[in-house]
Design a protein around this motif. Structure first.
Motif, short mmCIF file in Angstrom:
data_model
loop_
_atom_site.label_atom_id
_atom_site.label_comp_id
_atom_site.label_asym_id
_atom_site.label_seq_id
_atom_site.Cartn_x
_atom_site.Cartn_y
_atom_site.Cartn_z
N HIS A 44 -1.12 -69.66 38.54
CA HIS A 44 0.23 -69.90 38.27
C HIS A 44 0.99 -68.78 38.28
O HIS A 44 1.07 -67.92 37.32
CB HIS A 44 0.19 -70.48 36.83
N ILE A 45 1.63 -68.55 39.23
CA ILE A 45 2.11 -67.21 39.83
C ILE A 45 3.87 -67.25 40.28
O ILE A 45 3.90 -68.63 40.75
CB ILE A 45 1.60 -66.54 40.79
N LYS A 46 4.54 -66.61 40.45
CA LYS A 46 5.87 -66.38 41.35
C LYS A 46 5.67 -65.78 42.25
O LYS A 46 4.78 -64.99 42.64
CB LYS A 46 6.97 -65.78 40.30
N VAL A 47 6.19 -66.41 43.54
CA VAL A 47 6.14 -65.88 44.85
C VAL A 47 7.43 -65.78 45.64
O VAL A 47 8.52 -66.33 45.31
CB VAL A 47 5.45 -66.89 45.57
N LEU A 48 7.73 -64.54 46.33
CA LEU A 48 8.82 -64.33 47.12
C LEU A 48 8.32 -64.24 48.23
O LEU A 48 7.36 -63.60 48.57
CB LEU A 48 9.27 -62.77 46.71
N GLN A 49 9.22 -64.92 49.34
CA GLN A 49 8.99 -64.95 50.89
C GLN A 49 10.09 -64.43 51.49
O GLN A 49 11.16 -64.69 51.08
CB GLN A 49 8.49 -66.26 51.22
N VAL A 50 9.86 -63.77 52.38
CA VAL A 50 10.94 -63.25 53.35
C VAL A 50 10.45 -63.85 54.76
O VAL A 50 9.62 -63.74 55.34
CB VAL A 50 10.84 -61.50 53.50
N TRP A 51 11.63 -64.47 55.23
CA TRP A 51 11.60 -65.33 56.44
C TRP A 51 12.40 -64.59 57.52
O TRP A 51 13.55 -64.31 57.01
CB TRP A 51 11.75 -66.81 56.28
N GLY A 80 15.20 -69.20 67.00
CA GLY A 80 15.45 -70.55 66.47
C GLY A 80 14.51 -71.00 65.47
O GLY A 80 15.01 -72.04 65.04
N SER A 81 13.25 -70.32 65.24
CA SER A 81 12.45 -70.84 64.21
C SER A 81 12.37 -69.74 63.20
O SER A 81 12.26 -68.63 63.37
CB SER A 81 11.03 -71.06 65.04
N TRP A 82 11.92 -70.35 62.28
CA TRP A 82 11.86 -69.18 61.09
C TRP A 82 10.29 -69.10 60.83
O TRP A 82 9.40 -69.90 61.00
CB TRP A 82 12.35 -69.85 59.80
N LYS A 83 10.26 -67.81 60.72
CA LYS A 83 8.74 -67.23 60.67
C LYS A 83 8.55 -66.45 59.39
O LYS A 83 9.62 -65.64 59.04
CB LYS A 83 8.37 -66.40 61.78
N LEU A 84 7.35 -66.34 58.81
CA LEU A 84 7.27 -65.45 57.54
C LEU A 84 6.82 -64.02 57.92
O LEU A 84 6.08 -63.72 58.76
CB LEU A 84 6.06 -66.11 56.81
N LEU A 85 7.80 -63.15 57.59
CA LEU A 85 7.43 -61.86 57.71
C LEU A 85 6.60 -61.13 56.36
O LEU A 85 5.96 -60.13 56.52
CB LEU A 85 8.74 -61.03 57.86
N ALA A 86 7.27 -61.67 55.19
CA ALA A 86 6.64 -60.79 54.10
C ALA A 86 6.59 -61.99 52.98
O ALA A 86 7.27 -62.85 52.87
CB ALA A 86 7.41 -59.88 53.59
N ARG A 87 5.40 -61.51 52.13
CA ARG A 87 5.09 -62.52 50.84
C ARG A 87 4.61 -61.62 49.88
O ARG A 87 3.80 -60.67 50.25
CB ARG A 87 4.11 -63.69 51.22
N GLN A 88 5.26 -61.74 48.71
CA GLN A 88 4.69 -61.11 47.41
C GLN A 88 4.38 -61.85 46.42
O GLN A 88 5.35 -62.63 45.88
CB GLN A 88 5.64 -59.79 46.97
N ALA A 89 3.61 -62.04 45.68
CA ALA A 89 3.26 -62.73 44.39
C ALA A 89 3.33 -61.80 43.30
O ALA A 89 2.96 -60.84 43.26
CB ALA A 89 1.84 -63.52 44.42
N SER A 90 3.71 -62.25 42.19
CA SER A 90 3.56 -61.67 41.00
C SER A 90 2.92 -62.70 39.65
O SER A 90 3.43 -63.84 39.93
CB SER A 90 4.76 -61.14 40.51
N PRO A 91 2.38 -61.85 38.68
CA PRO A 91 2.04 -62.72 37.75
C PRO A 91 3.30 -63.61 37.10
O PRO A 91 4.26 -62.68 36.87
CB PRO A 91 1.22 -62.06 36.72
N LEU A 92 3.37 -64.52 36.22
CA LEU A 92 4.47 -65.08 35.27
C LEU A 92 4.25 -64.33 33.95
O LEU A 92 3.25 -63.70 33.78
CB LEU A 92 4.38 -66.50 35.22
N PRO A 93 5.44 -63.94 33.38
CA PRO A 93 5.58 -63.26 32.18
C PRO A 93 4.65 -64.18 31.18
O PRO A 93 4.66 -65.36 31.18
CB PRO A 93 6.98 -63.32 31.71
N ALA A 94 4.26 -63.46 30.25
CA ALA A 94 3.05 -63.94 29.14
C ALA A 94 4.06 -64.75 28.42
O ALA A 94 5.01 -64.72 28.05
CB ALA A 94 2.56 -63.02 28.60
#
Length: 127
Positions: free
Chosen positions: A101-108, A113-127
């Protein structure tokens, strides 16, 4: 030229399609949807390149369930930032499962004309 609203919808569809490909272990789709320069960061700080990311899921049943919620998408020209909460049940090699159960940031980025994933970073949710 597409309006920003159109791009926003296309990015949302790309995020959903990536989720579906990850759940299905569809390596060909994952390969097509990601940039060669992909950097894929996990919530434990482990990094993968495109080959590692695609290889870890291609033809595998890695997820029992994978849900995304709390979506936020911002489009700036040919770059989009997508954020969401990532909830999954992982299938482990020993037949057991684990959850995340995490937060994710994606950079597309828009390429031809098509969206492609360049970067993804996940982080834990605050306690």
């Amino acid at each position: 030229m597409l309006r920003n609203d159109d791009d926003h919808q296309l990015v949302a569809k790309a995020v959903a399609a990536l989720r579906d490909a990850m759940l299905a272990g569809d390596g060909a789709t994952l390969q097509a949807m990601t940039m060669d320069q992909l950097t894929y960061g996990h919530s434990n700080s482990r990094l993968e390149d495109k080959a590692g990311f695609v290889g870890s899921l291609d033809g595998k049943n890695a997820f029992k369930a994978l849900d995304l919620s709390d979506h936020a998408i911002q489009v700036v020209g040919d770059v989009a930032i997508a954020r969401h909460t990532f909830d999954c049940v992982n299938n482990l090699a020993d037949g057991k499962t684990s959850t995340a159960h995490i937060k994710v940031l994606q950079v597309w980025t828009k390429v031809d004309g098509s969206w492609k994933l360049l970067a993804r970073q996940a982080s834990p949710l605050p306690a």
